[in-house]
Write a protein that holds these residues in place. Structure first.
Motif, PDB file in Angstrom:
ATOM      1  N   GLY A  20     -27.584   4.041 -21.450  1.00  0.00           N
ATOM      2  CA  GLY A  20     -28.714   4.715 -22.103  1.00  0.00           C
ATOM      3  C   GLY A  20     -28.413   5.058 -23.548  1.00  0.00           C
ATOM      4  N   VAL A  21     -27.227   5.560 -23.834  1.00  0.00           N
ATOM      5  CA  VAL A  21     -26.845   5.898 -25.217  1.00  0.00           C
ATOM      6  C   VAL A  21     -26.800   4.631 -26.064  1.00  0.00           C
ATOM      7  N   PHE A  23     -28.386   1.813 -25.571  1.00  0.00           N
ATOM      8  CA  PHE A  23     -29.754   1.325 -25.737  1.00  0.00           C
ATOM      9  C   PHE A  23     -30.499   2.126 -26.809  1.00  0.00           C
ATOM     10  N   SER A  24     -30.356   3.450 -26.787  1.00  0.00           N
ATOM     11  CA  SER A  24     -31.071   4.275 -27.775  1.00  0.00           C
ATOM     12  C   SER A  24     -30.571   3.997 -29.189  1.00  0.00           C
ATOM     13  N   LEU A  25     -29.278   3.790 -29.363  1.00  0.00           N
ATOM     14  CA  LEU A  25     -28.749   3.467 -30.692  1.00  0.00           C
ATOM     15  C   LEU A  25     -29.275   2.129 -31.194  1.00  0.00           C
ATOM     16  N   PHE A  27     -32.004   0.507 -30.148  1.00  0.00           N
ATOM     17  CA  PHE A  27     -33.455   0.566 -30.308  1.00  0.00           C
ATOM     18  C   PHE A  27     -33.842   1.293 -31.608  1.00  0.00           C
ATOM     19  N   ASN A  28     -33.190   2.421 -31.918  1.00  0.00           N
ATOM     20  CA  ASN A  28     -33.486   3.152 -33.155  1.00  0.00           C
ATOM     21  C   ASN A  28     -33.160   2.314 -34.381  1.00  0.00           C
ATOM     22  N   ASN A  29     -32.053   1.599 -34.348  1.00  0.00           N
ATOM     23  CA  ASN A  29     -31.694   0.732 -35.466  1.00  0.00           C
ATOM     24  C   ASN A  29     -32.733  -0.370 -35.648  1.00  0.00           C
ATOM     25  N   TYR A  30     -33.212  -0.928 -34.556  1.00  0.00           N
ATOM     26  CA  TYR A  30     -34.244  -1.968 -34.604  1.00  0.00           C
ATOM     27  C   TYR A  30     -35.541  -1.428 -35.218  1.00  0.00           C
ATOM     28  N   ASP A  32     -35.879   1.167 -37.259  1.00  0.00           N
ATOM     29  CA  ASP A  32     -35.653   1.428 -38.682  1.00  0.00           C
ATOM     30  C   ASP A  32     -35.739   0.146 -39.502  1.00  0.00           C
TER      31      ASP A  32
END
Length: 181
Positions: A20-21, A23-25, A27-30, A32
């Motif tokens: 989960g961590v 994936f969130s990193l 996804f947020n980079n994508y 941005d």
């Protein structure tokens, strides 16, 4: 001796948290990068407004407390919302004063939706062309809006931009002198 054939509940929870961590990193980079790819740069302002094919006198404003709104006005009335081209509250605009010194410009407020708004940047267009010669600081870079060439140049320091600003004036003066002889 007993052989363990399954994962414990704690092991499964730890793996789910790690996945989960990660994936969130990612996804947020994508997200941005998606936003950055859609963000128009300050150099795009003249072409963007010219491509709207509006031949009336228009004014492009960046306004708001955080300089996070862009708009095009026709005859001093709101016409359409535009992107902000990366402006923020730290952006500065310079122009030449009466004593031929380059000074910061303070724009008058505008009225949008019956409220007065702080203006961070203003560029006037006549017939799809701009005529204001400006230096703009934005995110550590300095940009010269050159009306003669209808382009925007970037520099790393205010001193470089001022030098180029004055040099262009000298070149244009020499061109005028050449044609007047």
């Amino acid at each position: 001796m007993r052989v363990k054939k399954a994962f414990s509940l704690i092991e499964i929870i730890v793996v789910i948290i790690i996945v989960g961590v990660l994936f969130s990193l990612i996804f947020n980079n994508y997200i941005d990068r998606q936003k950055d790819s859609k963000l128009l740069k300050i150099n795009d302002i003249p072409n963007y407004v010219s491509n709207l094919s509006i031949r009336e006198d228009t004014t492009f404003y960046v306004y708001g407390k955080k300089c996070d709104n862009g708009a095009l006005f026709l005859n001093e009335k709101f016409y359409m919302k535009l992107p902000t081209f990366g402006f923020n509250q730290d952006s500065r605009t310079y122009n030449r004063d009466k004593n031929n010194q380059i000074k910061k410009i303070y724009f008058q407020e505008i009225r949008v939706a019956k409220k007065r708004r702080k203006v961070c940047f203003k560029l006037e267009f006549e017939g799809g062309r701009f005529f204001d010669k400006l230096i703009v600081s934005l995110l550590g870079k300095y940009y010269i809006f050159s009306p003669f060439y209808q382009k925007v140049e970037s520099f790393n320091s205010l001193e470089e931009a001022k030098k180029a600003y004055r040099l262009e004036d000298l070149q244009l003066t020499n061109i005028d002198g050449y044609y007047s002889e």
